[in-house]
Design a protein around this motif. Structure first.
Motif, PDB file in Angstrom:
ATOM      1  N   LEU B 193     -24.812  18.749 -28.920  1.00 32.20           N
ATOM      2  CA  LEU B 193     -25.406  19.993 -28.432  1.00 32.20           C
ATOM      3  C   LEU B 193     -25.697  19.886 -26.938  1.00 32.20           C
ATOM      4  N   VAL B 194     -26.259  18.753 -26.525  1.00 28.31           N
ATOM      5  CA  VAL B 194     -26.624  18.560 -25.120  1.00 28.31           C
ATOM      6  C   VAL B 194     -25.377  18.438 -24.244  1.00 28.31           C
ATOM      7  N   ARG B 195     -24.326  17.855 -24.815  1.00 25.55           N
ATOM      8  CA  ARG B 195     -23.086  17.697 -24.061  1.00 25.55           C
ATOM      9  C   ARG B 195     -22.541  19.048 -23.618  1.00 25.55           C
ATOM     10  N   GLN B 196     -22.755  20.076 -24.462  1.00 26.27           N
ATOM     11  CA  GLN B 196     -22.224  21.402 -24.148  1.00 26.27           C
ATOM     12  C   GLN B 196     -22.984  22.092 -23.028  1.00 26.27           C
ATOM     13  N   VAL B 197     -24.176  21.547 -22.717  1.00 29.91           N
ATOM     14  CA  VAL B 197     -25.037  22.216 -21.742  1.00 29.91           C
ATOM     15  C   VAL B 197     -24.723  21.724 -20.336  1.00 29.91           C
ATOM     16  N   LYS B 198     -24.833  22.643 -19.341  1.00 28.16           N
ATOM     17  CA  LYS B 198     -24.572  22.228 -17.959  1.00 28.16           C
ATOM     18  C   LYS B 198     -25.859  21.740 -17.326  1.00 28.16           C
ATOM     19  N   GLY B 199     -25.827  20.551 -16.760  1.00 28.38           N
ATOM     20  CA  GLY B 199     -27.030  20.066 -16.091  1.00 28.38           C
ATOM     21  C   GLY B 199     -26.849  18.638 -15.626  1.00 28.38           C
ATOM     22  N   PRO B 200     -27.814  18.158 -14.831  1.00 27.15           N
ATOM     23  CA  PRO B 200     -27.730  16.775 -14.329  1.00 27.15           C
ATOM     24  C   PRO B 200     -27.810  15.764 -15.466  1.00 27.15           C
ATOM     25  N   ALA B 201     -27.113  14.644 -15.277  1.00 28.21           N
ATOM     26  CA  ALA B 201     -27.038  13.627 -16.321  1.00 28.21           C
ATOM     27  C   ALA B 201     -28.412  13.118 -16.715  1.00 28.21           C
ATOM     28  N   LYS B 202     -29.303  12.959 -15.713  1.00 32.21           N
ATOM     29  CA  LYS B 202     -30.632  12.402 -15.999  1.00 32.21           C
ATOM     30  C   LYS B 202     -31.386  13.307 -16.979  1.00 32.21           C
ATOM     31  N   VAL B 203     -31.259  14.613 -16.766  1.00 34.71           N
ATOM     32  CA  VAL B 203     -31.962  15.570 -17.624  1.00 34.71           C
ATOM     33  C   VAL B 203     -31.422  15.498 -19.042  1.00 34.71           C
ATOM     34  N   LYS B 204     -30.077  15.437 -19.158  1.00 33.98           N
ATOM     35  CA  LYS B 204     -29.463  15.385 -20.474  1.00 33.98           C
ATOM     36  C   LYS B 204     -29.855  14.110 -21.206  1.00 33.98           C
ATOM     37  N   GLU B 205     -29.926  13.008 -20.471  1.00 35.61           N
ATOM     38  CA  GLU B 205     -30.357  11.744 -21.081  1.00 35.61           C
ATOM     39  C   GLU B 205     -31.760  11.878 -21.643  1.00 35.61           C
ATOM     40  N   ALA B 206     -32.630  12.492 -20.847  1.00 31.38           N
ATOM     41  CA  ALA B 206     -34.021  12.645 -21.271  1.00 31.38           C
ATOM     42  C   ALA B 206     -34.099  13.479 -22.545  1.00 31.38           C
ATOM     43  N   LEU B 207     -33.324  14.544 -22.605  1.00 32.64           N
ATOM     44  CA  LEU B 207     -33.313  15.404 -23.792  1.00 32.64           C
ATOM     45  C   LEU B 207     -32.894  14.624 -25.023  1.00 32.64           C
ATOM     46  N   VAL B 208     -31.823  13.872 -24.897  1.00 34.78           N
ATOM     47  CA  VAL B 208     -31.313  13.100 -26.025  1.00 34.78           C
ATOM     48  C   VAL B 208     -32.341  12.061 -26.471  1.00 34.78           C
ATOM     49  N   ALA B 209     -33.095  11.530 -25.506  1.00 30.92           N
ATOM     50  CA  ALA B 209     -34.093  10.499 -25.837  1.00 30.92           C
ATOM     51  C   ALA B 209     -35.345  11.086 -26.477  1.00 30.92           C
ATOM     52  N   LEU B 210     -35.567  12.380 -26.263  1.00 27.63           N
ATOM     53  CA  LEU B 210     -36.846  12.981 -26.649  1.00 27.63           C
ATOM     54  C   LEU B 210     -37.292  12.780 -28.106  1.00 27.63           C
ATOM     55  N   PRO B 211     -36.418  13.017 -29.111  1.00 34.27           N
ATOM     56  CA  PRO B 211     -36.892  12.823 -30.484  1.00 34.27           C
ATOM     57  C   PRO B 211     -37.301  11.383 -30.774  1.00 34.27           C
ATOM     58  N   GLY B 212     -36.811  10.447 -29.982  1.00 29.56           N
ATOM     59  CA  GLY B 212     -37.156   9.044 -30.200  1.00 29.56           C
ATOM     60  C   GLY B 212     -38.425   8.622 -29.487  1.00 29.56           C
ATOM     61  N   LEU B 213     -39.008   9.531 -28.712  1.00 25.61           N
ATOM     62  CA  LEU B 213     -40.223   9.184 -27.963  1.00 25.61           C
ATOM     63  C   LEU B 213     -41.450   9.352 -28.850  1.00 25.61           C
ATOM     64  N   TYR B 214     -41.580   8.452 -29.815  1.00 25.46           N
ATOM     65  CA  TYR B 214     -42.751   8.483 -30.688  1.00 25.46           C
ATOM     66  C   TYR B 214     -43.169   7.054 -30.961  1.00 25.46           C
ATOM     67  N   GLY B 215     -44.454   6.874 -31.293  1.00 25.88           N
ATOM     68  CA  GLY B 215     -44.927   5.527 -31.639  1.00 25.88           C
ATOM     69  C   GLY B 215     -46.134   5.129 -30.817  1.00 25.88           C
ATOM     70  N   ALA B 216     -46.265   3.845 -30.544  1.00 29.34           N
ATOM     71  CA  ALA B 216     -47.437   3.333 -29.833  1.00 29.34           C
ATOM     72  C   ALA B 216     -47.497   3.927 -28.432  1.00 29.34           C
ATOM     73  N   PRO B 217     -48.689   4.418 -28.026  1.00 25.96           N
ATOM     74  CA  PRO B 217     -48.824   5.130 -26.756  1.00 25.96           C
ATOM     75  C   PRO B 217     -48.266   4.373 -25.542  1.00 25.96           C
ATOM     76  N   SER B 218     -48.621   3.104 -25.386  1.00 29.31           N
ATOM     77  CA  SER B 218     -48.194   2.397 -24.174  1.00 29.31           C
ATOM     78  C   SER B 218     -46.683   2.365 -24.061  1.00 29.31           C
ATOM     79  N   GLN B 219     -46.036   2.088 -25.205  1.00 32.71           N
ATOM     80  CA  GLN B 219     -44.576   1.981 -25.210  1.00 32.71           C
ATOM     81  C   GLN B 219     -43.915   3.328 -24.924  1.00 32.71           C
ATOM     82  N   VAL B 220     -44.405   4.368 -25.595  1.00 31.09           N
ATOM     83  CA  VAL B 220     -43.817   5.695 -25.427  1.00 31.09           C
ATOM     84  C   VAL B 220     -44.009   6.197 -24.001  1.00 31.09           C
ATOM     85  N   LEU B 221     -45.208   6.031 -23.460  1.00 25.61           N
ATOM     86  CA  LEU B 221     -45.491   6.523 -22.105  1.00 25.61           C
ATOM     87  C   LEU B 221     -44.615   5.816 -21.091  1.00 25.61           C
ATOM     88  N   GLN B 222     -44.409   4.517 -21.308  1.00 23.64           N
ATOM     89  CA  GLN B 222     -43.525   3.753 -20.412  1.00 23.64           C
ATOM     90  C   GLN B 222     -42.150   4.406 -20.364  1.00 23.64           C
TER      91      GLN B 222
END
Lengths: 216, 404
Positions: B193-222
């Motif tokens: 889905l993200v591949r189809q969207v136009k935008g900078p690579a960094k933004v797309k990476e962040a989107l793809v990573a988003l569902p995985g950003l869960y768990g212990a606060p220190s680790q996730v915030l890092q």
């Protein structure tokens, strides 16, 4: 160690899922495809598998009665469930399609649709801006155009054999379907390590086709 | 005819427990200086129509009064409180609590109930992280005080996701699709889905990573810091850090986990969002967050934060907790005196893998029936010398009692 319970859609999806689990080292000594049992356990891994009607798998997982479920994307599209849909398992591939009697090209503005999946059909026609009357059937949907009950059907198509044998042909593809791994939102967090490991093992086996042996 | 609606036997007991829990919660909230508020059961349809809320009009129960006006049975207490704060002459800084029935069409998410007992707090008038911290702390005390041993509060911040979306030019449909896929953690679907969207690579990476950003606060915030693309996302991360620092002073950070994939109701919440759940109970017990835009819709601009708690689910979780605390042994190893050492070694190897293991001599006369009664997962009888096992090498006599 916590138990992990997995709900499988009774039938071909369950058999395919159990074969996949065996590939990652999760076996159930009391399981065989001919068995009439509905519960299998793997005490070593503290995993229990239950066989459930496809449309109920999402309910079990949503309510937390099962931690994990294996269900077709078709069930998820028809009945929205408050679960995490974490992986495309790759098997059970088929597609939703619109089918009509062979040679029947109509340019109607509105259409009568027979289907076992009223929500999928409604959403599809809404997205195309076509007015559709949806007739919900329990089965043998292929008969509807021949019997004059509907103009077209919306149904799952795998090889297309059933359609051909009933003088139907695909008019339009809707979307691809496959089996998905769904997880209860709380179990996903509470049993995160075990579930992520299962997901990774299943993914690795899908990719390399290698036999991965690991107890969960 | 009355059997359908009149509670019988156990259900009466359940009602009493629910009442007790509600009373405990009310006392907790009162002790923090929150004031009890009552709002009418029947509200005008106009209060809710056209409102950006968390409950759709479809899910509300509508009633027609004697003059033909459409009324709604209150689906929540938060909205009436917001209206109360916006339209009355009371000071705009106020703290309310409630424990009352709310009504919704019986659907999947309510488990078939159309009448729910909901308790909660609303902290109005403060944009400070201290208010957010207080409200989260109250949520923690609500679960803790009622005896739930293992629970977590997942913290999220919709500013992070919304900030990310700003970097992409998306149609509303695309935004909705992406939101749904992130919220339901559809890892497989997100990448294509993200591949189809136009935008900078960094933004797309962040989107793809988003569902995985869960768990212990220190680790996730890092990890979350590494994906920051603009000041909105940075602001969200800073906000979470500040709130965590407040919670640290309360001494309750042990109950906190993060989930930046909590991206529901983006037009209602304006910052922090959170959900509370017991680890062994399959449905969230409470949810809340900051919703600064609600009172604006009634003509006055008052920042607000709070949460609502499903008292019946809390009670169910408490009952389930008690059931689970029953003792649960994974393996019982029975050994003849000759193989006692092997028995102990096998037991230790299994314990290292995380199992609960008991051992006993065969001569002690422990019958299979005894073991069943003690809720043992599997019995292993050692009949011959075993090599040091890497997994479970059960002997020929293995019995599997029914799943505990």
């Amino acid at each position: 160690m916590d138990n992990l319970s997995i709900a499988l859609s009774k039938g071909r999806l369950a058999n395919a899922a159990l074969a996949k689990f065996a590939e990652v080292g999760l076996t159930f000594s009391d399981y065989s495809p001919e068995s009439r049992k509905l519960i299998f356990t793997c005490p070593q891994s503290r995993v229990r598998v239950v066989l459930i009607k496809a449309e109920d798998v999402t309910t079990y997982v949503e309510m937390g009665a099962a931690d994990i479920g294996v269900v077709g994307k078709d069930s998820l599209l028809e009945k929205q469930a408050d679960v995490y849909e974490v992986q495309d398992l790759g098997f059970g591939r088929c597609k939703f399609a619109v089918a009509a009697l062979k040679g029947n090209k109509f340019e109607k503005q509105s259409v009568r649709v027979a289907t076992k999946y009223p929500k999928v059909a409604r959403d599809y026609y809404a997205s195309r801006g076509i007015s559709a009357e949806i007739i919900c059937l329990g089965g043998s949907v292929e008969l509807a155009p021949l019997m004059g009950l509907a103009d077209v059907i919306v149904d799952l198509v795998e090889t297309g054999t059933t359609l051909r044998e009933n003088d139907l042909e695909i008019v339009e593809d809707i979307c691809q379907i496959s089996a998905r791994l769904i997880v209860n939102k709380i179990s996903f967090k509470a049993k995160s390590a075990r579930i992520r490991k299962l997901m990774q093992d299943l993914k690795d086996c899908q990719k390399g086709g290698q036999a991965c042996r690991s107890l969960i | 005819m009355y059997k359908k609606v009149t509670p019988v036997g156990d259900e009466l007991n359940a009602y009493r427990q629910i009442e007790d829990i509600a009373q405990q919660l009310k006392e907790l909230y009162k002790s923090f200086g929150y004031r009890l508020v009552h709002t009418p059961i029947f509200e005008s349809y106009d209060l809710f129509s056209g409102l950006e809320g968390t409950i759709s009009l479809d899910e509300m129960i509508k009633v027609i009064d004697e003059t033909g006006n459409i009324l709604v049975m209150r689906p929540d207490i938060t909205t009436p409180i917001a209206r109360l704060a916006a339209t009355s002459s009371i000071s705009s800084s106020s703290k309310y609590y409630y424990a009352a029935n709310v009504f919704q069409r019986a659907g999947g998410l309510t488990g078939g109930r159309n009448d729910l007992l909901q308790a909660g707090v609303e902290n109005l008038g403060s944009i400070s992280v201290d208010a957010d911290g207080e409200v989260i702390h109250l949520a923690i005390r609500s679960l803790q005080g009622c005896g739930i041993a293992d629970f977590k509060i997942d913290l999220g911040h919709i500013g992070y996701f919304k900030g990310l979306l700003r970097e992409l030019s998306l149609t509303p449909q695309q935004k909705q699709s992406i939101r749904k896929v992130v919220e339901s953690k559809q890892f497989s679907e997100l990448e294509p889905l993200v591949r189809q969207v136009k935008g900078p690579a960094k933004v797309k990476e962040a989107l793809v990573a988003l569902p995985g950003l869960y768990g212990a606060p220190s680790q996730v915030l890092q990890e979350a810091k590494g994906h920051i693309c603009n000041e909105y996302m940075a602001g969200a991360v800073d906000n979470i850090l500040e709130i965590c620092s407040v919670l640290d002073d309360y001494g309750c950070t042990g109950y906190i986990a993060l989930d930046l994939g909590l991206v529901n109701h983006l037009d209602y919440y304006t910052g922090l969002v959170f959900k509370g759940y017991a680890l062994h109970y399959g449905q969230a017990i409470l949810s809340g967050g900051r919703y600064d835009n609600l009172t604006k819709q009634y003509g006055r601009d008052i920042p607000a934060t709070g949460f609502a708690l499903d008292v019946e689910r809390l009670r169910d979780a408490i009952v389930k907790d008690k059931e689970n605390q029953e003792w649960n042994t994974d393996y019982l190893i029975l050994y003849p005196p000759l193989f006692r050492r092997r028995g102990y070694q096998l037991a230790d190897d299994l314990r290292k893998q995380g199992y609960i293991v008991e051992t006993a001599g065969l001569t002690e006369g422990i019958s299979r029936a005894d073991a069943k009664g003690r809720n043992v997962g599997q019995i292993i009888v050692i009949e011959e010398e075993l090599d040091v096992p890497t997994g479970v090498k059960a002997s020929t006599e293995v019995e599997q009692p029914s799943w505990g």
